[in-house]
Scaffold this motif. Structure first.
Motif, PDB file in Angstrom:
ATOM      1  N   MET A 281     -31.764   3.592 -17.452  1.00  7.28           N
ATOM      2  CA  MET A 281     -31.461   2.327 -16.777  1.00  7.28           C
ATOM      3  C   MET A 281     -30.092   2.409 -16.099  1.00  7.28           C
ATOM      4  O   MET A 281     -29.381   3.400 -16.227  1.00  7.28           O
ATOM      5  CB  MET A 281     -31.453   1.171 -17.791  1.00  7.28           C
ATOM      6  CG  MET A 281     -32.607   1.150 -18.764  1.00  7.28           C
ATOM      7  SD  MET A 281     -34.180   0.815 -17.961  1.00  7.28           S
ATOM      8  CE  MET A 281     -35.290   0.891 -19.364  1.00  7.28           C
ATOM      9  N   ARG A 282     -29.727   1.322 -15.436  1.00  8.73           N
ATOM     10  CA  ARG A 282     -28.352   1.189 -14.949  1.00  8.73           C
ATOM     11  C   ARG A 282     -27.444   0.978 -16.148  1.00  8.73           C
ATOM     12  O   ARG A 282     -27.625   0.037 -16.911  1.00  8.73           O
ATOM     13  CB  ARG A 282     -28.249   0.026 -13.963  1.00  8.73           C
ATOM     14  CG  ARG A 282     -28.835   0.358 -12.598  1.00  8.73           C
ATOM     15  CD  ARG A 282     -28.592  -0.745 -11.587  1.00  8.73           C
ATOM     16  NE  ARG A 282     -29.458  -1.880 -11.824  1.00  8.73           N
ATOM     17  CZ  ARG A 282     -29.036  -3.127 -11.983  1.00  8.73           C
ATOM     18  NH1 ARG A 282     -27.742  -3.385 -11.943  1.00  8.73           N
ATOM     19  NH2 ARG A 282     -29.892  -4.106 -12.187  1.00  8.73           N
TER      20      ARG A 282
ATOM     21  N   PHE B  58     -40.871   0.471 -17.532  1.00 11.30           N
ATOM     22  CA  PHE B  58     -39.777  -0.377 -18.030  1.00 11.30           C
ATOM     23  C   PHE B  58     -38.492  -0.083 -17.266  1.00 11.30           C
ATOM     24  O   PHE B  58     -38.151   1.080 -17.021  1.00 11.30           O
ATOM     25  CB  PHE B  58     -39.577  -0.127 -19.521  1.00 11.30           C
ATOM     26  CG  PHE B  58     -38.714  -1.137 -20.214  1.00 11.30           C
ATOM     27  CD1 PHE B  58     -38.984  -2.487 -20.130  1.00 11.30           C
ATOM     28  CD2 PHE B  58     -37.632  -0.734 -20.994  1.00 11.30           C
ATOM     29  CE1 PHE B  58     -38.209  -3.428 -20.796  1.00 11.30           C
ATOM     30  CE2 PHE B  58     -36.852  -1.656 -21.668  1.00 11.30           C
ATOM     31  CZ  PHE B  58     -37.146  -3.003 -21.565  1.00 11.30           C
ATOM     32  N   ASN B  59     -37.772  -1.144 -16.880  1.00 15.13           N
ATOM     33  CA  ASN B  59     -36.598  -0.959 -16.034  1.00 15.13           C
ATOM     34  C   ASN B  59     -35.424  -1.809 -16.520  1.00 15.13           C
ATOM     35  O   ASN B  59     -35.510  -2.468 -17.567  1.00 15.13           O
ATOM     36  CB  ASN B  59     -36.943  -1.302 -14.579  1.00 15.13           C
ATOM     37  CG  ASN B  59     -37.559  -2.688 -14.443  1.00 15.13           C
ATOM     38  OD1 ASN B  59     -37.304  -3.562 -15.261  1.00 15.13           O
ATOM     39  ND2 ASN B  59     -38.370  -2.885 -13.416  1.00 15.13           N
ATOM     40  N   THR B  60     -34.350  -1.796 -15.746  1.00 11.88           N
ATOM     41  CA  THR B  60     -33.138  -2.504 -16.144  1.00 11.88           C
ATOM     42  C   THR B  60     -33.368  -3.999 -16.301  1.00 11.88           C
ATOM     43  O   THR B  60     -32.908  -4.621 -17.272  1.00 11.88           O
ATOM     44  CB  THR B  60     -32.024  -2.260 -15.113  1.00 11.88           C
ATOM     45  OG1 THR B  60     -31.740  -0.861 -15.063  1.00 11.88           O
ATOM     46  CG2 THR B  60     -30.758  -3.016 -15.480  1.00 11.88           C
ATOM     47  N   ALA B  61     -34.080  -4.596 -15.356  1.00  8.25           N
ATOM     48  CA  ALA B  61     -34.352  -6.030 -15.440  1.00  8.25           C
ATOM     49  C   ALA B  61     -35.133  -6.359 -16.720  1.00  8.25           C
ATOM     50  O   ALA B  61     -34.832  -7.340 -17.408  1.00  8.25           O
ATOM     51  CB  ALA B  61     -35.134  -6.492 -14.209  1.00  8.25           C
ATOM     52  N   GLY B  62     -36.126  -5.546 -17.035  1.00 12.17           N
ATOM     53  CA  GLY B  62     -36.896  -5.775 -18.245  1.00 12.17           C
ATOM     54  C   GLY B  62     -36.040  -5.664 -19.495  1.00 12.17           C
ATOM     55  O   GLY B  62     -36.177  -6.469 -20.432  1.00 12.17           O
ATOM     56  N   ALA B  63     -35.136  -4.665 -19.530  1.00  8.33           N
ATOM     57  CA  ALA B  63     -34.254  -4.492 -20.683  1.00  8.33           C
ATOM     58  C   ALA B  63     -33.339  -5.697 -20.860  1.00  8.33           C
ATOM     59  O   ALA B  63     -33.140  -6.197 -21.981  1.00  8.33           O
ATOM     60  CB  ALA B  63     -33.437  -3.215 -20.529  1.00  8.33           C
TER      61      ALA B  63
END
Length: 530
Positions: A122-123, A438-443
């Motif tokens: 992720m970021r 799964f991405n940064t927004a989801g995390a």
């Protein structure tokens, strides 16, 4: 016979203080001896991954078998009977989640903290910041239980009944705990947890054998006497005394117990103290075996306390339900056994709070300071110094929180911390490990959504206001009817993670996702510093 709660029954306070002082000095000496020369981040956070699976498994049990397990569960069984054993069953089953889904993959993917795993693909900055916030909040809630248990235990032993005296006790316990973390780091804390786990197991098995022997090794005789000494009568042998009026609260508690354990920051960080995934699996197996023995003993101790002490006398003690195990020790072994049991419980609290403080300070220093503020470019000695400063701040907050929560059942308080852990961390970790999209927004959605919703529901629940056992019983602003919010906040965190992923940018770092998948399943590169 019932125990008279008088100063002469409790024993000599000076002798009891001496027991605590000897243990504190002895363990601090052990921490200093095993931790000399370690100044690197790997040594301070993960003990250079130098422990075997057996050692780490015993330390895991020492890290988790807290005041909630020893004092809270025994007291809950003594007062409420069958329903009190729900905590034990839930916590043993919960470790299967760690064994089958989390332990090995987490060890292969991360290095020091949960943030390493979640932010891998992720970021980095927003995800590490969210992971650090989650770790600090959950650790603080868990510390409340331990510090409250410490205050109640020592208050019982020293016959301190006023709030000011109990607050002073909590402050002293907090200062000793901070000393463990400052002096020893992970290596010293781990050895304290190993010693404490061995003492705790020896203590509960000894009490169990003596107790069974006093009743002719007939558990039914203990149950009969417990029924006679409990106002609830036969009801303590059946479910429903504590949760029968609200089945949803029971289901919510069960979800928090089963799904929260291996989402706790101080449990997750222990998987990094072993050299490889094989030892991580062995750690969980050893921990499960240790805990099965322990919780079977607490069942006997809880009903035994009801039989020999009586639930009315337990509730009248300075720390209420949390006094069941110490008062049972007083009933069967006199002041000497009471001092031994209390010293072991004291060791339990110190070791667990030290582990929590270490996890919280490591998350802030590693995730926030080193990777967000400094962008991954920092002197390891400076990072360790920041971790130690954070430990002092976290310890001070834990002392203040423990004073506010003093008198609450510690097992109940831990259940709230588990609900927070399962709501914020579990969904995020599982999505990060198993969902390619799964991405940064989801995390961020799953972490903040789960944590925020759980905190909000707790704030407006009977835990905080509106009930005689609330933290603020004199006011009533509760609108959420359940004591544990897990049944709402845990599914909501999974939904938030899914929705956030769908609306977020896809495959922000696709190469990192492929690398993480290979590394988590094979362990290739797990010991390399990223």
């Amino acid at each position: 016979m019932n125990v008279v709660l008088a100063a002469d029954a409790i024993g000599n306070p000076i002798a009891n203080i001496a027991v605590f002082a000897v243990f504190a000095v002895g363990t601090l000496a052990l921490v200093y001896r095993v931790s000399r020369g370690g100044t690197s981040t790997a040594d301070y956070y993960a003990a250079d991954s130098s422990f075997t699976g057996a050692q780490n498994g015993i330390a895991l049990s020492g890290d988790f078998l807290s005041a909630a397990s020893f004092l809270g569960i025994a007291g809950s069984i003594a007062v409420h009977g069958y329903d009190g054993f729900v905590y034990s069953v839930g916590w043993v089953v919960a470790w299967l989640v760690g064994l089958l889904l989390i332990g090995e993959l987490l060890r292969n993917t991360g290095r020091f903290t949960m943030g390493d795993v979640i932010a891998y693909r992720m970021r980095q900055r927003p995800v590490r910041a969210a992971a650090a916030v989650s770790t600090l909040v959950i650790s603080f809630f868990y510390m409340l239980a331990q510090m409250a248990g410490a205050g109640g235990l020592v208050a019982l032993l020293l016959n301190i009944t006023d709030r000011a005296g109990q607050s002073l006790v909590i402050a002293v316990v907090g200062l000793i705990m901070i000393s463990y973390v400052l002096v020893g780091g992970m290596k010293g804390t781990t050895w304290v947890q190993i010693v404490k786990a061995a003492l705790l197991l020896l203590c509960v098995t000894t009490i169990t054998v003596f107790l069974l022997g006093a009743f002719g090794f007939n558990f039914s005789s203990i149950l009969e006497k417990a029924v006679a000494n409990n106002p609830l009568g036969d009801a303590i042998l059946k479910p429903g005394t504590q949760y029968g009026r609200n089945e949803l609260d029971f289901v919510s508690l069960a979800l928090a117990l089963v799904l929260g354990i291996c989402s706790l920051p101080h449990v997750l960080i222990r998987f990094y103290t072993v050299p490889n995934a094989v030892q991580a699996r062995r750690s969980v197996v050893w921990a499960i075996c240790t805990m099965v023995v322990f919780y079977l003993c607490t069942l006997v101790i809880g009903y035994g306390a009801s039989a020999l002490v009586g639930s009315p006398a337990i509730l009248q003690a300075p720390s209420g339900e949390n006094s069941a195990a110490p008062l049972l020790a007083l009933a069967i072994g006199g002041p000497v056994l009471l001092g031994v049991v209390s010293a072991v419980a004291f060791a339990t609290i110190l070791a667990v709070v030290a582990g929590l403080t270490l996890a919280a300070s490591a998350s802030f220093a590693h995730d926030v300071y080193a990777n967000i503020i400094k962008g991954g470019r920092t002197d390891p000695r400076v990072e360790v110094r920041v971790a130690r400063i954070t430990a002092v701040v976290v310890g001070a907050l834990a002392i203040l929180g423990g004073i506010l929560a003093n008198g609450q059942n510690v097992a109940f308080l831990v259940a709230l911390a588990l609900a927070l852990a399962a709501s914020a961390n579990l969904s995020t970790i599982l999505y990060a490990l198993f969902w390619k999209r799964f991405n940064t927004a989801g995390a961020l959605w799953s972490l903040y959504g789960g944590l925020g919703s759980c905190l909000l529901l707790i704030a407006f629940s009977p835990v905080v206001s509106g009930a005689p056992t609330s933290i603020f019983p004199m006011v009533d602003f509760h609108v959420f009817p359940l004591n544990n919010p897990g049944i709402v906040s845990i599914p909501l965190s999974f939904i938030c993670g899914f929705v956030g992923t769908m609306f977020g940018r896809r495959n922000e770092r696709p190469y990192a996702q492929k690398e993480m998948e290979v590394r988590s399943l094979t362990g290739i590169g797990a010991n390399l510093r990223r």
